[in-house]
Design a protein around this motif. Structure first.
Motif, mmCIF file in Angstrom:
data_model
loop_
_atom_site.group_PDB
_atom_site.id
_atom_site.type_symbol
_atom_site.label_atom_id
_atom_site.label_comp_id
_atom_site.label_asym_id
_atom_site.label_seq_id
_atom_site.Cartn_x
_atom_site.Cartn_y
_atom_site.Cartn_z
ATOM 1 N N GLN A 65 0.827 -1.206 0.000
ATOM 2 C CA GLN A 65 0.000 0.000 0.000
ATOM 3 C C GLN A 65 0.864 1.259 0.000
ATOM 4 O O GLN A 65 0.573 2.219 -0.727
ATOM 5 N N ALA A 66 1.918 1.269 0.791
ATOM 6 C CA ALA A 66 2.815 2.429 0.838
ATOM 7 C C ALA A 66 3.453 2.659 -0.523
ATOM 8 O O ALA A 66 3.608 3.803 -0.966
ATOM 9 N N GLN A 67 3.817 1.572 -1.189
ATOM 10 C CA GLN A 67 4.401 1.692 -2.524
ATOM 11 C C GLN A 67 3.375 2.262 -3.504
ATOM 12 O O GLN A 67 3.701 3.149 -4.301
ATOM 13 N N ALA A 68 2.137 1.767 -3.443
ATOM 14 C CA ALA A 68 1.081 2.264 -4.330
ATOM 15 C C ALA A 68 0.828 3.761 -4.115
ATOM 16 O O ALA A 68 0.515 4.483 -5.064
ATOM 17 N N LEU A 92 0.610 2.016 8.455
ATOM 18 C CA LEU A 92 -0.245 1.165 7.639
ATOM 19 C C LEU A 92 -0.290 -0.264 8.176
ATOM 20 O O LEU A 92 -1.327 -0.926 8.091
ATOM 21 N N THR A 93 0.811 -0.722 8.733
ATOM 22 C CA THR A 93 0.824 -2.060 9.337
ATOM 23 C C THR A 93 -0.196 -2.129 10.466
ATOM 24 O O THR A 93 -0.959 -3.098 10.575
ATOM 25 N N ALA A 94 -0.236 -1.102 11.298
ATOM 26 C CA ALA A 94 -1.196 -1.068 12.405
ATOM 27 C C ALA A 94 -2.630 -1.075 11.879
ATOM 28 O O ALA A 94 -3.495 -1.766 12.426
ATOM 29 N N VAL A 95 -2.890 -0.326 10.814
ATOM 30 C CA VAL A 95 -4.228 -0.287 10.218
ATOM 31 C C VAL A 95 -4.600 -1.668 9.680
ATOM 32 O O VAL A 95 -5.696 -2.176 9.934
#
Length: 92
Positions: free
Chosen positions: A18-21, A33-36
């Motif tokens: 997701q971070a890459q996108a 994002l990992t926590a989400v």
């Protein structure tokens, strides 16, 4: 691996993708994002499609507004605050 380790690995791998996108591939944003992904599941984007699209389009203020007005924010306000702060830091 125990269940927690497996769940964390799935959440972490989804967060990296997701971070890459989003073009926001930093350790801090990946951690947020990992926590989400860990809390909401890796399909959280389908639960918050407008928020995800706002992030994709760089409209982070709209994404933050949507998150702050969500049921998720009422249920776990600290987690939403952590995520919105990470968005601000990633996009500002």
């Amino acid at each position: 691996l125990d269940r927690y380790d497996r769940d964390f690995a799935v959440a972490f791998n989804a967060a990296k993708s997701q971070a890459q996108a989003l073009g926001k591939y930093t350790p801090e944003f990946i951690a947020a994002l990992t926590a989400v992904n860990f809390q909401l599941g890796t399909s959280w984007k389908s639960k918050f499609p407008s928020t995800w699209n706002s992030l994709l389009n760089g409209n982070y203020l709209d994404a933050i507004t949507r998150l702050r007005q969500s049921l998720w924010a009422k249920q776990t306000p600290v987690r939403v605050a952590d995520f919105t702060n990470a968005i601000i830091n990633a996009y500002a």
